[in-house]
Design an enzyme around this catalytic site. Sequence first.
Site, PDB file in Angstrom:
ATOM      1  N   GLU A  25       9.181   1.789  11.024  1.00  0.00           N
ATOM      2  CA  GLU A  25      10.274   2.691  10.630  1.00  0.00           C
ATOM      3  C   GLU A  25       9.681   4.095  10.637  1.00  0.00           C
ATOM      4  O   GLU A  25       8.993   4.483   9.696  1.00  0.00           O
ATOM      5  CB  GLU A  25      10.776   2.345   9.216  1.00  0.00           C
ATOM      6  CG  GLU A  25      11.306   0.939   9.051  1.00  0.00           C
ATOM      7  CD  GLU A  25      12.638   0.726   9.741  1.00  0.00           C
ATOM      8  OE1 GLU A  25      13.287   1.722  10.111  1.00  0.00           O
ATOM      9  OE2 GLU A  25      13.017  -0.432   9.929  1.00  0.00           O
ATOM     10  N   LYS A  28       0.879  -1.178   0.000  1.00  0.00           N
ATOM     11  CA  LYS A  28       0.000   0.000   0.000  1.00  0.00           C
ATOM     12  C   LYS A  28       0.914   1.226   0.000  1.00  0.00           C
ATOM     13  O   LYS A  28       1.435   1.629   1.033  1.00  0.00           O
ATOM     14  CB  LYS A  28      -0.875  -0.018   1.256  1.00  0.00           C
ATOM     15  CG  LYS A  28      -2.204   0.719   1.115  1.00  0.00           C
ATOM     16  CD  LYS A  28      -2.092   2.168   0.737  1.00  0.00           C
ATOM     17  CE  LYS A  28      -1.849   3.098   1.902  1.00  0.00           C
ATOM     18  NZ  LYS A  28      -1.662   4.494   1.496  1.00  0.00           N
ATOM     19  N   CYS A  49      13.863  10.655   6.455  1.00  0.00           N
ATOM     20  CA  CYS A  49      13.710  10.360   7.879  1.00  0.00           C
ATOM     21  C   CYS A  49      15.035  10.537   8.598  1.00  0.00           C
ATOM     22  O   CYS A  49      15.065  10.796   9.789  1.00  0.00           O
ATOM     23  CB  CYS A  49      13.172   8.955   8.069  1.00  0.00           C
ATOM     24  SG  CYS A  49      14.094   7.751   7.128  1.00  0.00           S
ATOM     25  N   GLU A  73       9.979  16.730  14.458  1.00  0.00           N
ATOM     26  CA  GLU A  73      10.517  16.485  13.119  1.00  0.00           C
ATOM     27  C   GLU A  73      10.032  17.589  12.180  1.00  0.00           C
ATOM     28  O   GLU A  73       8.830  17.830  12.075  1.00  0.00           O
ATOM     29  CB  GLU A  73      10.036  15.124  12.624  1.00  0.00           C
ATOM     30  CG  GLU A  73      10.665  14.712  11.315  1.00  0.00           C
ATOM     31  CD  GLU A  73      10.183  13.347  10.840  1.00  0.00           C
ATOM     32  OE1 GLU A  73      11.028  12.519  10.468  1.00  0.00           O
ATOM     33  OE2 GLU A  73       8.970  13.117  10.834  1.00  0.00           O
TER      34      GLU A  73
END
Length: 526
Positions: free
Chosen positions: A246, A173, A280, A378
């Site tokens: 993750e 997906k 990331c 972040e």
Amino acid sequence: MSTQTLPAQSKKPSEIISYDPATGEEIGRAPLSSPENVKEAVGRARAAQPAWARLSFRERGRVILQARKLMLAERDEIARLVSRETGKPVAEALSMEIVPVLDAMHYFAHASANLLRPQKIDIGQYGLMGRSSTIVFRPLGAIGIISPWNFPLATPADEVVMALMAGNAVVLKPSELTPLIALKLGDIFSRAGLPAGLLEIVTGDGSTGASLIDARVDKIMFTGSVATGKRVAEAAAKYLTPVVLELGGKDPMIILEDADIENAARGAVWGAFANAGQACASVERCYVQESIAPEFIEQVVAETRRLKQGQGNEDGVDIGSMSNERQLQIVVDHVNDAEQRGAKVLTGGRRGANPDGLFYEPTVLTNVDHNMTIMRDETFGPVLPVMTFKTEDEAIKLANDSVYGLTASVWTKNIARGQRIAERIEAGTVMVNEVVYTHGIAQTPWGGVKDSGYGRTHGRMGLLELVHPQHIHVNRFSFLPDLWWFRYSSQASNLFGGLAAYFTTGSVVQTSRLLPQIIRRLFGRR
Ligand code: NAD
């Protein structure tokens, strides 16, 4: 113009639309898969998997290598599609997505047999009793991969390759923002001769991802934000479906005074601005030792001002647009918050001039501290906040002052010192004199600690996430009852007490004291 949002529709849309974030133009459409569609895809994957698992590693590897050949031949077309769907430069789509995927395909096609070879376990003194133990690694079945938009090819493709090599089928997906590149991946594998059902692609948004969990795949490999990762783990827990997460990062870079300043500055600029900062493992916090700070910052700013920003398909462009409006708004908010609290913008600090594209100028900030969002949450955009420190201990403390722990880097010419500091940093990967790129090394594990998630992808540890270790235990003395079987008696209790005292030391010499009792128990009447 706002891109990446679906036009208002009266009923639930049946399609998702992919836009070019640098221009706002529609690129193409993909189906919005319903829960029924997802269930059917998982059914097809389950049906196809056993025959695939029976093939040898070499036979499975042959299909992966054929897909690799097609990807290599079509690399320019694929890189252009990645660039259009994400806004990143074509050069970067090649270097940060296609090169690592081709490398991973080559590595796992050849190395998986060895990495998953059955393993004998040393079972100590049980071995002297005619027993042996082996671990065989069996595929899990159907793996669900849910992936984000920032590396729309490399992130899912590596996991697809590992899952297939381990003997699984996959239902992927992809992000709703980058469905077309995932469909292209499916097309490549299908033309490479991968039997139908082994790589099913279900395009759609978060609801399609949720349906994939409800369709009860055997494991979920999730890459994305912390908030969604928590939702995924919670939903999967209902079915006891194991999950690899993750998640995000706020990765620190520490530059010690004995570092090569020029190279550290170039590393910081690439680490913070590659992929428009939407990695990331991007450098999101920079800590430089006070004595070299002025020189380092000057070089960072000069290097940043040299970068060319523009559409990904233009020649010589270093930084493209950001990939979606929501992410760009987060960057704007973080920089505004920092400025309001006293941060200084040395360069950048605003949206790009092109009103149709989602551009944000590469930005360097100083006068920042850990009370600012820019140093805590972040940012996932082209912003490099730089703070100074006095001592090594202070730098480590600052680096560890985060809920995240994906990667980190330490810059010094003293490698032993770098390694020593690396081991004190809370992160899944710590690099010495390097940033970001180890996701591209197929052999090394990738994953985080703390809110950056759990589990690993890549390398042997990544492959082990995609199999279950089955323990096969054999007793070759099939004619003898075990010492500890029925019947019990005071003699038996004496022997068991002796086992407690001597056998458990692991020493054959010690255990041999019990030999007469053992022989009586094994061969006598009980
Ligand atoms: P996201 O969490 O919004 O979405 C990720 C995927 O999850 C998408 O495919 C989305 O459709 C799907 N999803 C959304 N809701 C869901 C639900 N309830 N159930 C199941 N699936 C659902 O993340 P994003 O914005 O696409 O990606 C950016 C994030 O990904 C950043 O935080 C970044 O740090 C992280 N990331 C981590 C790594 C890593 O290896 N650690 C790599 C790349 C990106």
